[in-house]
Scaffold this motif. Structure first.
Motif, PDB file in Angstrom:
ATOM      1  N   VAL A 121       0.869  -1.179   0.000  1.00 26.22           N
ATOM      2  CA  VAL A 121       0.000   0.000   0.000  1.00 26.22           C
ATOM      3  C   VAL A 121       0.905   1.228   0.000  1.00 26.22           C
ATOM      4  CG1 VAL A 121      -1.652   1.351   1.334  1.00 26.22           C
ATOM      5  CG2 VAL A 121      -1.905  -1.135   1.174  1.00 26.22           C
ATOM      6  N   THR A 122       0.724   2.082  -0.991  1.00 23.57           N
ATOM      7  CA  THR A 122       1.513   3.298  -1.094  1.00 23.57           C
ATOM      8  C   THR A 122       0.572   4.492  -1.129  1.00 23.57           C
ATOM      9  OG1 THR A 122       3.238   2.142  -2.334  1.00 23.57           O
ATOM     10  CG2 THR A 122       3.238   4.547  -2.430  1.00 23.57           C
ATOM     11  N   VAL A 123       0.792   5.418  -0.206  1.00 24.03           N
ATOM     12  CA  VAL A 123      -0.035   6.619  -0.121  1.00 24.03           C
ATOM     13  C   VAL A 123       0.829   7.816  -0.499  1.00 24.03           C
ATOM     14  CG1 VAL A 123      -1.559   7.999   1.321  1.00 24.03           C
ATOM     15  CG2 VAL A 123      -1.361   5.536   1.718  1.00 24.03           C
ATOM     16  N   SER A 124       0.426   8.526  -1.529  1.00 25.67           N
ATOM     17  CA  SER A 124       1.204   9.673  -2.008  1.00 25.67           C
ATOM     18  C   SER A 124       0.621  10.969  -1.472  1.00 25.67           C
ATOM     19  CB  SER A 124       1.222   9.687  -3.532  1.00 25.67           C
ATOM     20  OG  SER A 124      -0.092   9.870  -4.026  1.00 25.67           O
ATOM     21  N   SER A 125       1.494  11.961  -1.340  1.00 27.44           N
ATOM     22  CA  SER A 125       1.049  13.258  -0.796  1.00 27.44           C
ATOM     23  C   SER A 125       0.482  14.140  -1.873  1.00 27.44           C
ATOM     24  CB  SER A 125       2.212  13.947  -0.104  1.00 27.44           C
ATOM     25  OG  SER A 125       3.272  14.153  -1.024  1.00 27.44           O
TER      26      SER A 125
END
Length: 125
Positions: A121-125
């Protein structure tokens, strides 16, 4: 033996949502607890949430309380992790764990004897 297969990971912007799935199978299923943990590079495995298979009792890590929800579908032998209001710091590999022991408070990685392969899971700003 119990097999666990995670799915649903991916890339999402901060504030967004994802739903992870953990499908369980195997002989003499008999699972008592299923949990989600996450592990970022260079860090230990962190407790996210767990659920008692038969009683639907849930537990949550402090970092995710109020944002994540764990649930299970007994007919499908599947546990879900609904993740809302995602933050950059939620970025990690998420693992599903299961065990046949009725731990009083199932929140430690050592309490889970079966693990899936993990989903990023990758959460980008």
């Amino acid at each position: 033996q119990v097999q666990l297969v995670e799915s649903g990971g991916g890339l999402v912007q901060a504030g967004g949502s994802l739903r992870l799935s953990c499908a369980a199978s195997g002989e003499n299923f008999g699972i008592y607890t299923v949990g989600w943990f996450r592990q970022a590079p260079g860090k230990g495995r962190e407790f996210v949430a767990s659920i008692r298979w038969s009683r639907d009792t849930t537990y949550y890590g402090d970092a995710v309380k109020g944002r994540f929800t764990i649930s299970r579908d007994i007919a499908k032998n599947t546990v879900y992790l609904q993740m809302n209001s995602l933050k950059v710091e939620d970025t990690s590999v998420y693992y599903c764990g299961a065990d046949r022991t009725a731990w009083r408070v199932p929140t430690s990685p050592g309490q889970f004897g079966y693990w899936g392969q993990g989903t990023q899971v990758t959460v980008s700003s």
